[in-house]
Scaffold this active site. Structure first.
Site, short mmCIF file in Angstrom:
data_model
loop_
_atom_site.label_atom_id
_atom_site.label_comp_id
_atom_site.label_asym_id
_atom_site.label_seq_id
_atom_site.Cartn_x
_atom_site.Cartn_y
_atom_site.Cartn_z
CB ILE A 203 31.41 35.81 29.84
CG1 ILE A 203 30.84 36.78 30.89
CG2 ILE A 203 31.73 34.46 30.46
CD1 ILE A 203 29.52 36.30 31.47
CB SER A 204 35.43 39.84 31.15
OG SER A 204 35.64 40.33 29.85
CD GLN A 205 39.85 37.59 36.67
OE1 GLN A 205 40.61 37.91 35.75
NE2 GLN A 205 40.25 37.50 37.92
NE ARG B 131 30.69 36.12 35.16
CZ ARG B 131 31.65 35.28 34.82
NH1 ARG B 131 31.69 34.08 35.37
NH2 ARG B 131 32.56 35.62 33.94
#
Length: 254
Positions: free
Chosen positions: A102-104, A76
């Site tokens: 950017i999502s959790q 990530r």
């Protein structure tokens, strides 16, 4: 008398310094990689903990090992440049510029699980962003087609995914509301931006038995993460899953 040209003597003095500097850079890179491995493992354990506490959402089966393994294998921090590993693997959304995030990680895992992606599936993602969700899907599906409306994000994500050898992902610049008919029909569709209703072109491009996962509701406030399942031509079922907060769905001005 030792007749060594000045330039050559200078080079001989500089070379050890260069070797030392390269060694320091390599050591720092190795140390960062080691930290990222630890942080990524901690992130996956945090996702497991969330899943255990969300049995009402996921059922007793929780998150599949396929999804968890994809999360564990995806670096990530490479999708969030100029951020430390501790930030990159924190279980929270992170801004990536241009008003996008950017999502959790848990939400990425949850949406992936809800899409029920199988190895032979063709998946559409609307909202490429940094490319992280596409990278997760790429490890689970045969083909991933991803659409991004912001040119800078589309270009950067496409290059990043290509450089990281996600060869089964195609990124297209365009309005995701209309889907990608040439790439479909799709076994699953994941939409990473909020809208009041599921776009009808996406429902049309979804195979019977396929699932569309997206947040429904106004942008910049609370929405309902929703699963739309196509049970027959022209017929769907809808299930709200959990409250989330996503950026609004961006449409083309044309």
């Amino acid at each position: 008398m030792n007749c060594v040209p000045l330039g050559e003597r200078t080079i001989m003095k500089v070379l050890p310094l260069l070797v030392f500097a390269m060694g320091v850079v390599a050591w720092e890179a190795t140390a960062q990689d080691a930290q990222c491995v630890r942080e990524r493992a901690a992130m996956v354990e945090a996702i497991r903990a969330y899943a255990r506490s969300a049995a009402g959402v996921l059922g007793q089966q929780g998150l599949s090992e396929r999804v968890l393994e994809a999360m564990a294998q995806t670096k990530r921090h490479l999708f969030i440049p100029e951020q430390s590993c501790s930030i990159a693997y924190a279980d929270r959304p992170i801004p990536i510029g241009l008003g996008q995030t950017i999502s959790q990680p848990y939400i990425v895992a949850l949406m992936t699980q809800l899409a029920e992606v199988a190895p032979d599936h063709v998946v559409l993602e609307v909202g490429t962003g940094s490319g992280y969700q596409a990278a997760i899907l790429a490890q689970l599906a045969r083909t991933v087609c991803s659409i991004e409306i912001i040119p800078q994000l589309a270009e950067t994500a496409a290059k990043r995914l290509r450089d990281l050898a996600y060869d089964n992902v195609s990124v297209r610049l365009g309005d995701g509301y209309d889907g990608w008919p040439e790439c479909g029909p799709f076994d699953a569709i994941v939409v990473t931006a909020a809208l009041g209703q599921p776009p009808s072109p996406l429902i049309e491009q979804l195979k019977v038995g396929g699932r569309l996962v997206m947040p429904l509701g106004p942008g910049y406030t609370t929405q309902q993460l929703t699963v739309v399942e196509k049970i027959a031509p022209g017929k769907t079922t809808t299930r709200g899953v959990v409250l989330v907060r996503f950026v609004p769905f961006t449409r083309s001005q044309n």
